[in-house]
Design an enzyme around this catalytic site. Structure first.
Site, PDB file in Angstrom:
ATOM      1  N   SER A   1       0.841  -1.192   0.000  1.00  0.00           N
ATOM      2  CA  SER A   1       0.000   0.000   0.000  1.00  0.00           C
ATOM      3  C   SER A   1       0.878   1.246   0.000  1.00  0.00           C
ATOM      4  O   SER A   1       2.040   1.202   0.429  1.00  0.00           O
ATOM      5  CB  SER A   1      -0.906   0.007   1.243  1.00  0.00           C
ATOM      6  OG  SER A   1      -1.521   1.270   1.424  1.00  0.00           O
TER       7      SER A   1
ATOM      8  N   TYR B   1      -2.301  -0.621  10.425  1.00  0.00           N
ATOM      9  CA  TYR B   1      -2.318  -0.877   8.976  1.00  0.00           C
ATOM     10  C   TYR B   1      -1.042  -0.350   8.323  1.00  0.00           C
ATOM     11  O   TYR B   1      -0.408  -1.052   7.530  1.00  0.00           O
ATOM     12  CB  TYR B   1      -3.545  -0.223   8.356  1.00  0.00           C
ATOM     13  CG  TYR B   1      -3.725  -0.536   6.886  1.00  0.00           C
ATOM     14  CD1 TYR B   1      -4.171  -1.787   6.470  1.00  0.00           C
ATOM     15  CD2 TYR B   1      -3.442   0.418   5.905  1.00  0.00           C
ATOM     16  CE1 TYR B   1      -4.338  -2.076   5.124  1.00  0.00           C
ATOM     17  CE2 TYR B   1      -3.610   0.137   4.565  1.00  0.00           C
ATOM     18  CZ  TYR B   1      -4.054  -1.115   4.176  1.00  0.00           C
ATOM     19  OH  TYR B   1      -4.208  -1.396   2.831  1.00  0.00           O
TER      20      TYR B   1
END
Length: 266
Positions: free
Chosen positions: A151, A164
């Site tokens: 990501s 995350y």
């Protein structure tokens, strides 16, 4: 039928295992690889969605026996072992691993629980590590490659999603570290780092329809290209990194983010 480009990509007849293949980037990656003539093993928890992707891979040109569907919960180590062993048992070998399965757990350091932190790191980092460890002996035999779906949050810091961002930064470092371990044995390891992509990731994290639409609209201002991305755009990059077209690329963390990772507040 496989595309005319498949002879250039070198993917025709290769075997790829794609995790989190029931939706979003995993789904589009499985279909895109199938379109190139790459045999695919697809895994996920939603059996109905898995059956739909199975059909779409066949529609993309693969015979049914060249698509393997393996329902699995990758929170379970035994299921991780099963998806790799089932793939090798069915096809005889494994060339490519696409580590896509992942979740988003919201919360900053003051309000996320340790239990939610562990949940985030287990699925986003530990299972990636485990699947790489399990698949690597087979991939080394074939001089294949691994593509991890990371990501933009692995490259840049964002508030409110501390676990995350940590999990994706760990995936990036894992990608680079293993790339160096196996480069001299003919195996490449890379990652894609998407920006905001239209998937169900945020829905599964608890975002409402209204909030998600507002988030997508706001995200047009945080991406230099003035829009969010589509899962197929990330899948195209996955196919590129899995193919012979990227034969001299390893240890890369490739932003697929419309310029988000290079933007500064202004």
């Amino acid at each position: 039928m496989a595309s005319a480009e498949s002879s250039v990509t070198g993917l025709k007849g290769k075997v790829a295992l794609i995790t989190g293949a029931t939706s979003g980037i995993g789904r589009e990656s499985a279909i895109a690889l199938a379109r190139e003539g790459c045999y695919v093993a697809i895994t996920g928890r939603n059996i109905e969605a898995l059956q739909e992707v199975f059909k779409l891979c066949c529609d993309a040109g693969l015979p049914q026996e060249k698509v393997l569907s393996v329902p699995a919960n990758l929170n379970d180590d035994k299921d991780c072992e099963q998806v790799v062993s089932a793939t090798v048992s069915h096809f005889g070998h494994l060339d490519i691993l696409v580590n896509n399965a992942g979740i988003l757990v919201k919360g900053g350091i003051q309000n996320i629980s340790v239990e939610d932190y562990d949940k985030q790191m287990h699925i986003n980092t530990r299972q990636v590590f485990l699947l790489m460890k399990l698949a690597l002996p087979h991939i080394l035999e074939r001089k294949g490659n691994i593509v991890n779906v990371s990501s933009v949050t692995g490259l840049r810091a964002f508030p409110g999603i501390v676990a995350y961002t940590m999990s994706k930064a760990a995936v990036d470092q894992l990608t680079r570290s293993v790339a160096l371990e196996v480069a001299d044995r003919g195996v490449r390891v890379n990652a894609v780092n998407p920006g905001v992509i239209v998937t169900d990731l945020h829905y599964r994290a608890g975002m409402t329809d209204e909030a998600y639409l507002k988030f997508l609209e706001f995200s047009k201002t945080t991406h230099a290209m003035g829009r969010v991305g589509e899962a197929r755009e990330v899948a195209d990059a996955v196919v590129f990194l899995a193919s012979e077209k990227s034969s001299f690329i390893t240890g890369a963390t490739l932003p697929i983010d419309g310029g988000r990772s290079v933007m500064c507040p202004r």
